[in-house]
Design a protein around this motif. Sequence first.
Motif, PDB file in Angstrom:
ATOM      1  N   THR A   1       0.787  -1.241   0.000  1.00  0.00           N
ATOM      2  CA  THR A   1       0.000   0.000   0.000  1.00  0.00           C
ATOM      3  C   THR A   1       0.813   1.281   0.000  1.00  0.00           C
ATOM      4  O   THR A   1       0.289   2.343  -0.338  1.00  0.00           O
ATOM      5  CB  THR A   1      -0.922   0.022   1.231  1.00  0.00           C
ATOM      6  N   SER A   2       2.121   1.230   0.368  1.00  0.00           N
ATOM      7  CA  SER A   2       2.885   2.479   0.477  1.00  0.00           C
ATOM      8  C   SER A   2       4.384   2.198   0.504  1.00  0.00           C
ATOM      9  O   SER A   2       4.819   1.044   0.481  1.00  0.00           O
ATOM     10  CB  SER A   2       2.471   3.237   1.739  1.00  0.00           C
ATOM     11  N   CYS A   3       5.146   3.303   0.580  1.00  0.00           N
ATOM     12  CA  CYS A   3       6.590   3.224   0.732  1.00  0.00           C
ATOM     13  C   CYS A   3       6.910   3.516   2.212  1.00  0.00           C
ATOM     14  O   CYS A   3       6.535   4.573   2.732  1.00  0.00           O
ATOM     15  CB  CYS A   3       7.273   4.243  -0.177  1.00  0.00           C
ATOM     16  N   VAL A   4       7.617   2.595   2.887  1.00  0.00           N
ATOM     17  CA  VAL A   4       7.880   2.689   4.321  1.00  0.00           C
ATOM     18  C   VAL A   4       9.373   2.931   4.564  1.00  0.00           C
ATOM     19  O   VAL A   4      10.220   2.259   3.964  1.00  0.00           O
ATOM     20  CB  VAL A   4       7.418   1.413   5.046  1.00  0.00           C
ATOM     21  N   CYS A   5       9.680   3.920   5.428  1.00  0.00           N
ATOM     22  CA  CYS A   5      11.079   4.204   5.762  1.00  0.00           C
ATOM     23  C   CYS A   5      11.614   3.204   6.797  1.00  0.00           C
ATOM     24  O   CYS A   5      10.883   2.755   7.694  1.00  0.00           O
ATOM     25  CB  CYS A   5      11.203   5.633   6.322  1.00  0.00           C
ATOM     26  N   LYS A   6      12.913   2.884   6.653  1.00  0.00           N
ATOM     27  CA  LYS A   6      13.583   1.965   7.582  1.00  0.00           C
ATOM     28  C   LYS A   6      14.921   2.582   8.010  1.00  0.00           C
ATOM     29  O   LYS A   6      15.499   3.398   7.291  1.00  0.00           O
ATOM     30  CB  LYS A   6      13.827   0.616   6.908  1.00  0.00           C
ATOM     31  N   CYS A   7      15.387   2.139   9.149  1.00  0.00           N
ATOM     32  CA  CYS A   7      16.692   2.596   9.638  1.00  0.00           C
ATOM     33  C   CYS A   7      17.683   1.435   9.641  1.00  0.00           C
ATOM     34  O   CYS A   7      17.304   0.269   9.798  1.00  0.00           O
ATOM     35  CB  CYS A   7      16.564   3.166  11.052  1.00  0.00           C
ATOM     36  N   ARG A   8      18.946   1.786   9.471  1.00  0.00           N
ATOM     37  CA  ARG A   8      19.973   0.748   9.480  1.00  0.00           C
ATOM     38  C   ARG A   8      20.204   0.249  10.908  1.00  0.00           C
ATOM     39  O   ARG A   8      19.723   0.835  11.881  1.00  0.00           O
ATOM     40  CB  ARG A   8      21.252   1.299   8.875  1.00  0.00           C
ATOM     41  N   ASN A   9      20.999  -0.814  11.026  1.00  0.00           N
ATOM     42  CA  ASN A   9      21.293  -1.376  12.346  1.00  0.00           C
ATOM     43  C   ASN A   9      21.927  -0.325  13.257  1.00  0.00           C
ATOM     44  O   ASN A   9      22.803   0.432  12.842  1.00  0.00           O
ATOM     45  CB  ASN A   9      22.241  -2.577  12.224  1.00  0.00           C
ATOM     46  N   GLY A  10      21.482  -0.295  14.474  1.00  0.00           N
ATOM     47  CA  GLY A  10      21.995   0.671  15.432  1.00  0.00           C
ATOM     48  C   GLY A  10      21.199   1.945  15.477  1.00  0.00           C
ATOM     49  O   GLY A  10      21.537   2.870  16.220  1.00  0.00           O
ATOM     50  N   TYR A  11      20.161   2.020  14.664  1.00  0.00           N
ATOM     51  CA  TYR A  11      19.304   3.211  14.615  1.00  0.00           C
ATOM     52  C   TYR A  11      17.843   2.781  14.753  1.00  0.00           C
ATOM     53  O   TYR A  11      17.468   1.659  14.393  1.00  0.00           O
ATOM     54  CB  TYR A  11      19.497   3.973  13.303  1.00  0.00           C
ATOM     55  N   THR A  12      17.057   3.709  15.233  1.00  0.00           N
ATOM     56  CA  THR A  12      15.603   3.486  15.299  1.00  0.00           C
ATOM     57  C   THR A  12      14.888   4.639  14.618  1.00  0.00           C
ATOM     58  O   THR A  12      15.407   5.764  14.527  1.00  0.00           O
ATOM     59  CB  THR A  12      15.128   3.398  16.769  1.00  0.00           C
ATOM     60  N   LEU A  13      13.719   4.335  14.151  1.00  0.00           N
ATOM     61  CA  LEU A  13      12.923   5.325  13.419  1.00  0.00           C
ATOM     62  C   LEU A  13      12.242   6.275  14.389  1.00  0.00           C
ATOM     63  O   LEU A  13      11.633   5.873  15.371  1.00  0.00           O
ATOM     64  CB  LEU A  13      11.869   4.615  12.558  1.00  0.00           C
ATOM     65  N   ARG A  14      12.399   7.545  14.095  1.00  0.00           N
ATOM     66  CA  ARG A  14      11.738   8.546  14.916  1.00  0.00           C
ATOM     67  C   ARG A  14      10.231   8.566  14.633  1.00  0.00           C
ATOM     68  O   ARG A  14       9.743   7.959  13.681  1.00  0.00           O
ATOM     69  CB  ARG A  14      12.344   9.917  14.658  1.00  0.00           C
ATOM     70  N   SER A  15       9.538   9.345  15.458  1.00  0.00           N
ATOM     71  CA  SER A  15       8.071   9.396  15.343  1.00  0.00           C
ATOM     72  C   SER A  15       7.599  10.021  14.040  1.00  0.00           C
ATOM     73  O   SER A  15       6.445   9.837  13.636  1.00  0.00           O
ATOM     74  CB  SER A  15       7.482  10.168  16.525  1.00  0.00           C
ATOM     75  N   ASP A  16       8.470  10.784  13.377  1.00  0.00           N
ATOM     76  CA  ASP A  16       8.064  11.372  12.084  1.00  0.00           C
ATOM     77  C   ASP A  16       8.009  10.335  10.981  1.00  0.00           C
ATOM     78  O   ASP A  16       7.588  10.610   9.854  1.00  0.00           O
ATOM     79  CB  ASP A  16       8.983  12.528  11.699  1.00  0.00           C
ATOM     80  N   GLY A  17       8.451   9.096  11.252  1.00  0.00           N
ATOM     81  CA  GLY A  17       8.403   8.017  10.279  1.00  0.00           C
ATOM     82  C   GLY A  17       9.402   8.141   9.165  1.00  0.00           C
ATOM     83  O   GLY A  17       9.353   7.358   8.201  1.00  0.00           O
ATOM     84  N   LYS A  18      10.372   9.088   9.293  1.00  0.00           N
ATOM     85  CA  LYS A  18      11.315   9.301   8.196  1.00  0.00           C
ATOM     86  C   LYS A  18      12.768   9.355   8.673  1.00  0.00           C
ATOM     87  O   LYS A  18      13.651   8.769   8.055  1.00  0.00           O
ATOM     88  CB  LYS A  18      10.955  10.592   7.451  1.00  0.00           C
ATOM     89  N   THR A  19      13.011  10.066   9.744  1.00  0.00           N
ATOM     90  CA  THR A  19      14.397  10.213  10.221  1.00  0.00           C
ATOM     91  C   THR A  19      14.738   9.136  11.251  1.00  0.00           C
ATOM     92  O   THR A  19      13.843   8.499  11.839  1.00  0.00           O
ATOM     93  CB  THR A  19      14.599  11.607  10.841  1.00  0.00           C
ATOM     94  N   CYS A  20      16.065   8.981  11.478  1.00  0.00           N
ATOM     95  CA  CYS A  20      16.554   7.924  12.367  1.00  0.00           C
ATOM     96  C   CYS A  20      17.428   8.516  13.492  1.00  0.00           C
ATOM     97  O   CYS A  20      18.085   9.544  13.309  1.00  0.00           O
ATOM     98  CB  CYS A  20      17.383   6.911  11.576  1.00  0.00           C
ATOM     99  N   LYS A  21      17.457   7.841  14.627  1.00  0.00           N
ATOM    100  CA  LYS A  21      18.335   8.242  15.734  1.00  0.00           C
ATOM    101  C   LYS A  21      19.117   7.022  16.209  1.00  0.00           C
ATOM    102  O   LYS A  21      18.627   5.881  16.131  1.00  0.00           O
ATOM    103  CB  LYS A  21      17.544   8.848  16.870  1.00  0.00           C
ATOM    104  N   SER A  22      20.344   7.307  16.709  1.00  0.00           N
ATOM    105  CA  SER A  22      21.253   6.221  17.092  1.00  0.00           C
ATOM    106  C   SER A  22      20.815   5.583  18.395  1.00  0.00           C
ATOM    107  O   SER A  22      20.483   6.261  19.373  1.00  0.00           O
ATOM    108  CB  SER A  22      22.694   6.743  17.238  1.00  0.00           C
ATOM    109  N   LYS A  23      20.863   4.288  18.422  1.00  0.00           N
ATOM    110  CA  LYS A  23      20.572   3.559  19.645  1.00  0.00           C
ATOM    111  C   LYS A  23      21.686   3.758  20.670  1.00  0.00           C
ATOM    112  O   LYS A  23      21.457   3.716  21.868  1.00  0.00           O
ATOM    113  CB  LYS A  23      20.407   2.068  19.350  1.00  0.00           C
ATOM    114  N   GLY A  24      22.972   3.995  20.284  1.00  0.00           N
ATOM    115  CA  GLY A  24      24.114   4.170  21.179  1.00  0.00           C
ATOM    116  C   GLY A  24      23.947   5.372  22.074  1.00  0.00           C
ATOM    117  O   GLY A  24      24.279   5.352  23.247  1.00  0.00           O
TER     118      GLY A  24
END
Length: 374
Positions: A336-359
Amino acid sequence: MRSLALGFFCLLYCNTAQPERRRPKLITAKGRNDTTIQNITVENPCKAMPLDFVFVIDSSRSIRPNDYEKVKTFIINLLQFLDIGHNATRVGLLQYGSVVQPEFSLNTYTTKAEVEEAVRNMQHLATGTMTGLAIQYTMEVALTEEQGARQMSLQIPRIAMIVTDGRPQDTVEEIAAQARQAGIQIFAIGVGRVEMNTLKAIGSEPHSEHVHLVANFSQIETLISVFKSKLCGGSDMCKVVEHQCQHICVSSPSSYRCKCRKGFTLNPDGKTCKADDTCAVVDHGCDHICVNVAEGYECRCRPGYEVTIDLKTCNKIDHCADGNHGCEQDFMNTETSCVCKCRNGYTLRSDGKTCKSKGLIVLFGPLVTLLKRF
């Protein structure tokens, strides 16, 4: 003495009370050349068969006056098989030479006697032979509702009987085909030197039922018995009229109706059929799903796919292909859509687009908790 008087009184008056008995008389009529026109019988022997019937008579100069009278005799004899009336068979007539001359329309007369009288009063044109023009007039004027023809939905046969003795001076194939396509049943009667190919180009199929050729006008009367079976209600209407039924034609004593094969329903036009489940009876070729619609069927695709230009095959939809997804790191195409993903060590922020480091969360998390206590 009293009994004698009573007897005499009875002789004078008793018989006068009884109705007079008369023998039925056969009615005959004579044309201008004294050709006897006989009523086939006192009562119409045909079953009721309502028709919209137009005679189209060649009145060219090649027809001699006495032969012209024979054509009129032929018409009047044919009328004996028709139940003429406003709610029965309506009869019209036109003759043609270099021009078309309408004699009377379908709504002019309502009795057989009136039609017969009008036929007897016809005058010979003695001009050219514009048969194509006459067929065009029949289609566009004579056999229309404005001129007395009934609605096509009533399925009352529209019949044109063309009688000609010569080669047309105009083209007939195309206009005759248009008339037949418009639902007009055409009988083509040729006399003398008419070419059979011309008659076949005019008449309806099958030609064995609708095209007739005789050697001369004296032999035209031999067709009376032929047309009796065609015009009377005992005939198979599906063979007499150009029914245009897509599947099955069913005859009735005075008309016909169209019927569809099993799994099909008759359309509002009363002639064509549509499948109850079109997808089940046609080779639809749909890649994914076939869906029945009012016009037939259409192909559709499962979620995440779209139908291609051939309207049959399906391609997977790439919602990320336009590059407008706005993902900071990775993205993934779903149904149904295009979904953003983050690489290992990062999680997706609430905006559904940007990522933040788990470290950073691991390092500063306890400090933040401690500061909140103070």
